[in-house]
Scaffold this motif. Structure first.
Motif, PDB file in Angstrom:
ATOM      1  N   ARG A 394       0.851  -1.181   0.000  1.00 61.77           N
ATOM      2  CA  ARG A 394       0.000   0.000   0.000  1.00 61.77           C
ATOM      3  C   ARG A 394       0.888   1.232   0.000  1.00 61.77           C
ATOM      4  O   ARG A 394       1.904   1.274   0.676  1.00 61.77           O
ATOM      5  CB  ARG A 394      -0.876   0.033   1.263  1.00 61.77           C
ATOM      6  N   LYS A 395       0.501   2.254  -0.737  1.00 62.52           N
ATOM      7  CA  LYS A 395       1.245   3.517  -0.720  1.00 62.52           C
ATOM      8  C   LYS A 395       1.397   4.027   0.707  1.00 62.52           C
ATOM      9  O   LYS A 395       2.467   4.439   1.127  1.00 62.52           O
ATOM     10  CB  LYS A 395       0.482   4.556  -1.544  1.00 62.52           C
ATOM     11  N   LYS A 396       0.298   3.992   1.445  1.00 65.59           N
ATOM     12  CA  LYS A 396       0.322   4.591   2.778  1.00 65.59           C
ATOM     13  C   LYS A 396       1.094   3.736   3.784  1.00 65.59           C
ATOM     14  O   LYS A 396       1.426   4.183   4.860  1.00 65.59           O
ATOM     15  CB  LYS A 396      -1.102   4.855   3.289  1.00 65.59           C
ATOM     16  N   ASP A 397       1.397   2.462   3.454  1.00 62.80           N
ATOM     17  CA  ASP A 397       2.155   1.613   4.366  1.00 62.80           C
ATOM     18  C   ASP A 397       3.663   1.698   4.121  1.00 62.80           C
ATOM     19  O   ASP A 397       4.446   1.084   4.833  1.00 62.80           O
ATOM     20  CB  ASP A 397       1.710   0.146   4.229  1.00 62.80           C
ATOM     21  N   LEU A 398       4.047   2.436   3.100  1.00 58.21           N
ATOM     22  CA  LEU A 398       5.449   2.566   2.756  1.00 58.21           C
ATOM     23  C   LEU A 398       6.252   3.113   3.941  1.00 58.21           C
ATOM     24  O   LEU A 398       5.854   4.078   4.584  1.00 58.21           O
ATOM     25  CB  LEU A 398       5.583   3.513   1.559  1.00 58.21           C
ATOM     26  N   VAL A 426       4.543  -5.834   9.614  1.00 61.60           N
ATOM     27  CA  VAL A 426       5.695  -4.926   9.633  1.00 61.60           C
ATOM     28  C   VAL A 426       5.206  -3.487   9.530  1.00 61.60           C
ATOM     29  O   VAL A 426       4.373  -3.167   8.674  1.00 61.60           O
ATOM     30  CB  VAL A 426       6.676  -5.273   8.492  1.00 61.60           C
ATOM     31  N   ILE A 427       5.719  -2.639  10.391  1.00 64.95           N
ATOM     32  CA  ILE A 427       5.286  -1.237  10.441  1.00 64.95           C
ATOM     33  C   ILE A 427       6.501  -0.320  10.539  1.00 64.95           C
ATOM     34  O   ILE A 427       7.614  -0.757  10.850  1.00 64.95           O
ATOM     35  CB  ILE A 427       4.358  -0.966  11.646  1.00 64.95           C
ATOM     36  N   GLY A 428       6.270   0.957  10.284  1.00 66.41           N
ATOM     37  CA  GLY A 428       7.304   1.958  10.475  1.00 66.41           C
ATOM     38  C   GLY A 428       7.230   2.520  11.885  1.00 66.41           C
ATOM     39  O   GLY A 428       6.138   2.778  12.400  1.00 66.41           O
ATOM     40  N   ILE A 429       8.387   2.681  12.530  1.00 68.74           N
ATOM     41  CA  ILE A 429       8.465   3.241  13.878  1.00 68.74           C
ATOM     42  C   ILE A 429       9.230   4.563  13.795  1.00 68.74           C
ATOM     43  O   ILE A 429      10.311   4.624  13.180  1.00 68.74           O
ATOM     44  CB  ILE A 429       9.197   2.280  14.836  1.00 68.74           C
ATOM     45  N   LYS A 430       8.697   5.598  14.373  1.00 67.15           N
ATOM     46  CA  LYS A 430       9.335   6.911  14.316  1.00 67.15           C
ATOM     47  C   LYS A 430      10.745   6.839  14.889  1.00 67.15           C
ATOM     48  O   LYS A 430      10.981   6.255  15.949  1.00 67.15           O
ATOM     49  CB  LYS A 430       8.498   7.930  15.096  1.00 67.15           C
ATOM     50  N   ASP A 431      11.694   7.426  14.156  1.00 63.53           N
ATOM     51  CA  ASP A 431      13.091   7.405  14.578  1.00 63.53           C
ATOM     52  C   ASP A 431      13.711   8.780  14.337  1.00 63.53           C
ATOM     53  O   ASP A 431      13.578   9.343  13.234  1.00 63.53           O
ATOM     54  CB  ASP A 431      13.853   6.336  13.783  1.00 63.53           C
ATOM     55  N   ASP A 432      14.373   9.316  15.352  1.00 61.96           N
ATOM     56  CA  ASP A 432      14.901  10.677  15.255  1.00 61.96           C
ATOM     57  C   ASP A 432      15.966  10.835  14.187  1.00 61.96           C
ATOM     58  O   ASP A 432      16.052  11.871  13.528  1.00 61.96           O
ATOM     59  CB  ASP A 432      15.460  11.133  16.618  1.00 61.96           C
ATOM     60  N   SER A 433      16.800   9.842  14.012  1.00 65.70           N
ATOM     61  CA  SER A 433      17.901   9.984  13.057  1.00 65.70           C
ATOM     62  C   SER A 433      17.554   9.528  11.645  1.00 65.70           C
ATOM     63  O   SER A 433      18.007  10.102  10.665  1.00 65.70           O
ATOM     64  CB  SER A 433      19.136   9.219  13.558  1.00 65.70           C
ATOM     65  N   LEU A 434      16.740   8.476  11.533  1.00 66.33           N
ATOM     66  CA  LEU A 434      16.429   7.904  10.216  1.00 66.33           C
ATOM     67  C   LEU A 434      15.057   8.305   9.681  1.00 66.33           C
ATOM     68  O   LEU A 434      14.711   8.006   8.546  1.00 66.33           O
ATOM     69  CB  LEU A 434      16.500   6.374  10.286  1.00 66.33           C
ATOM     70  N   GLY A 435      14.252   8.961  10.502  1.00 66.90           N
ATOM     71  CA  GLY A 435      12.875   9.271  10.111  1.00 66.90           C
ATOM     72  C   GLY A 435      11.953   8.147  10.522  1.00 66.90           C
ATOM     73  O   GLY A 435      11.020   8.338  11.295  1.00 66.90           O
ATOM     74  N   GLU A 436      12.218   6.940  10.009  1.00 62.84           N
ATOM     75  CA  GLU A 436      11.459   5.753  10.390  1.00 62.84           C
ATOM     76  C   GLU A 436      12.397   4.563  10.496  1.00 62.84           C
ATOM     77  O   GLU A 436      13.372   4.449   9.747  1.00 62.84           O
ATOM     78  CB  GLU A 436      10.369   5.426   9.354  1.00 62.84           C
ATOM     79  N   GLU A 437      12.099   3.686  11.433  1.00 64.14           N
ATOM     80  CA  GLU A 437      12.793   2.414  11.553  1.00 64.14           C
ATOM     81  C   GLU A 437      11.803   1.294  11.242  1.00 64.14           C
ATOM     82  O   GLU A 437      10.589   1.474  11.338  1.00 64.14           O
ATOM     83  CB  GLU A 437      13.358   2.262  12.977  1.00 64.14           C
ATOM     84  N   VAL A 438      12.323   0.143  10.836  1.00 60.17           N
ATOM     85  CA  VAL A 438      11.471  -0.986  10.478  1.00 60.17           C
ATOM     86  C   VAL A 438      11.220  -1.847  11.719  1.00 60.17           C
ATOM     87  O   VAL A 438      12.167  -2.253  12.398  1.00 60.17           O
ATOM     88  CB  VAL A 438      12.123  -1.840   9.372  1.00 60.17           C
ATOM     89  N   GLY A 439       9.946  -2.101  12.011  1.00 63.60           N
ATOM     90  CA  GLY A 439       9.578  -2.933  13.149  1.00 63.60           C
ATOM     91  C   GLY A 439       8.676  -4.076  12.715  1.00 63.60           C
ATOM     92  O   GLY A 439       7.927  -3.952  11.747  1.00 63.60           O
ATOM     93  N   ALA A 440       8.747  -5.192  13.434  1.00 61.68           N
ATOM     94  CA  ALA A 440       7.934  -6.363  13.087  1.00 61.68           C
ATOM     95  C   ALA A 440       7.297  -6.972  14.324  1.00 61.68           C
ATOM     96  O   ALA A 440       7.992  -7.315  15.282  1.00 61.68           O
ATOM     97  CB  ALA A 440       8.799  -7.413  12.382  1.00 61.68           C
ATOM     98  N   ALA A 441       5.964  -7.076  14.289  1.00 64.58           N
ATOM     99  CA  ALA A 441       5.218  -7.793  15.321  1.00 64.58           C
ATOM    100  C   ALA A 441       4.986  -9.208  14.813  1.00 64.58           C
ATOM    101  O   ALA A 441       4.465  -9.389  13.706  1.00 64.58           O
ATOM    102  CB  ALA A 441       3.894  -7.095  15.606  1.00 64.58           C
ATOM    103  N   VAL A 442       5.364 -10.200  15.607  1.00 64.96           N
ATOM    104  CA  VAL A 442       5.327 -11.588  15.152  1.00 64.96           C
ATOM    105  C   VAL A 442       4.498 -12.444  16.102  1.00 64.96           C
ATOM    106  O   VAL A 442       4.687 -12.398  17.321  1.00 64.96           O
ATOM    107  CB  VAL A 442       6.760 -12.161  15.059  1.00 64.96           C
TER     108      VAL A 442
END
Length: 498
Positions: A394-398, A426-442
């Protein structure tokens, strides 16, 4: 001029005594369904409800659902199906937004639906096991009201990932043709088939490919009011189900259900998957375990829903959503609406007889979504040299990590290959240095255990360095929508990030 309800009239004439709707020991024939629908039409007419009026429905998969649905259509009304789990304030929104004149609610949901109805100032009709006795008090309406092809038949409210839900206006023509395309060219059903009705009928997938396709062809629809994998396995064996329709999480649940090894699934000839992309590992495992083929398709509420499909008789490409269905065009475009070169990522846009008329009462949103007849889906995909589409996300899930695009689907596919993984989001997590970090709920398979560090290393082995999830956390269950689709937007990272 046509009316979707004409299909019920024709089928009841051809197969009056054949089983139409089953729920365990309860069986309605096609003449039973038609007779009930005609009395619902009589009830509505006695209340002054007719062509163009909106009729709300808050029902699970129970036999009164098709009876009320086709009864409302008989008088030319527009049906507003709702999730039975909605609370009063949510029901109020749907009723108010659609301008409904009346709402039918299953007995277990009548209290909440009644709250919404009373706030809007309309009647809520409680539907229970005595519904046939209630209908017997009303004279049947035997003539189906003629409607124009472009007249609304249902308002299907989208999930509302941004802002309030919007009512997609599906017409008699769009729903009739999509049901016919699904029944004739994709599922290839006949009156001898038994279709599994565990997809919610208030959702467009279950409504078109389950109910409306069965009504058109006279096949039997066996209902499961609330999906439970063990119950579903039992029903497939008991009723000799030939067509199973589900979303990927249903297939995963059947795979891992108790009793799956002993279940009699030999009657199945076709399995249909839609609603969200099916992980290739889940598809392979399901086909191997139950010795059947899964055909994956794609669509949206706004497209009635089926737009593309891995079609019978053609090459099947696991991981692909197939090619356009009859009466539908699809292409992949850039942000300016220009078609992208083969193999490049872009947004899917759709044109054809299956596309909605617009969003109810929202001209601006309609104009944003439909340009020159092309509906913008918000789904990112590629198209290969054979014309097969592959959903990327999805565009919005990018997720944009340090300027690099990360598509959650790709990360999820890698994690699904781990033997302990049952489901992943898998979701984006707010990150101060990278903008977003990759996170995964399993969520893990029953009895399985694994350290999050192992899952991270597993993904790192399979993905580019910027893609693998730096945050992984184990959950018991992932949040799901009414069809069982995993809702990424409701997944939250733990405060410590892992």
């Amino acid at each position: 001029m046509t009316n979707l309800a004409d299909n019920l009239t024709a089928t009841a004439e051809r197969f009056p005594d054949r089983p139409a709707i089953k729920l365990d020991d309860l069986v309605l024939t096609w003449s039973d369904v038609q007779a009930g629908a005609q009395r619902v039409a009589g009830m509505l007419r006695s209340k002054g409800i007719g062509p163009g009026d909106r009729v709300g429905m808050v029902l699970p998969n129970v036999p009164p659902f098709p009876v009320i649905f086709y009864g409302a259509l008989t008088v030319g009304a527009v049906v507003v199906p709702m999730n039975p789990l909605l609370k009063g304030r949510e029901v109020k929104y749907y009723l108010e937004d659609s301008g409904a004149s009346i709402v039918f609610a299953w007995k277990d949901m009548a209290e909440e639906a009644g709250k919404g109805a009373s706030e809007v100032g309309i009647e809520c009709v409680e539907v229970g096991t005595d519904f046939a006795d209630v209908l017997a008090q009303h004279d049947p309406v035997t003539e189906v009201v003629s409607r124009e092809d472009d007249d609304d038949v249902v308002l299907l409210y989208t999930s509302g990932t941004t802002g309030q839900p919007k009512g997609a206006q599906l017409t008699h023509h769009s729903m009739s043709t999509n049901a016919a395309t699904s029944a004739e060219t994709l599922i290839e059903i006949t009156e001898d088939d038994v279709v599994m009705g565990c997809l919610p009928l208030f959702h467009v997938f279950g409504l078109t490919c389950g109910l409306n396709a069965s009504v058109l062809k006279g096949s039997c629809l066996t209902l499961v009011p609330r999906f439970d994998p063990e119950k579903a396995l039992e029903v497939v064996g008991r009723d000799k189900v030939t067509v199973f329709e589900g979303v990927p999480t249903m297939y995963a649940a059947l795979l891992h259900a108790k009793g799956a090894d002993a279940a009699d699934m030999s009657s199945l000839r076709t399995c249909i998957s839609g609603g969200s992309a099916m992980p290739v590992e889940v598809m392979k495992s399901f086909e191997k375990k139950f010795d059947c083929i899964v055909l994956e398709g794609y669509g949206l509420s706004e497209t009635s829903p089926v737009a593309s499909f891995n079609q019978p008789g053609q090459e099947r490409k696991p991981g692909s959503i197939g090619t356009e269905v009859r009466g539908c065009e699809m292409k992949v475009v850039d942000d300016d609406g220009n078609e992208v070169p083969q193999g490049e990522k872009g947004e899917i846009v759709i044109k054809g007889e299956n596309v909605m008329k617009g969003y109810w009462g929202r001209d601006e949103a309609t104009a944003e979504s439909i340009k020159d007849g092309w509906f913008a889906t918000g789904d990112v995909a590629t198209r290969d040299e054979d014309g097969y589409f592959f959903i990327v996300d999805r565009k919005k899930d990018l997720i944009i990590r340090g300027g690099y695009n990360v598509y959650p689907r790709e990360v999820e596919e890698a994690l699904y290959e781990h033997e302990a993984v049952r489901e992943v989001a898998v979701i984006g997590i707010k990150d101060d240095s990278l903008g977003e970090e990759v996170g995964a709920a399993v969520a893990l398979k029953e009895g399985a255990s694994v350290e999050v560090e192992e899952l991270q290393a597993f993904a790192k082995d399979r993905l580019a360095a910027y893609k693998y999830p730096r945050a992984v956390w184990i959950v018991e269950e992932l949040p799901k929508g009414p069809t069982g689709k995993i809702l990424r937007r409701e997944v939250n990272a733990p405060e410590n990030g892992s």
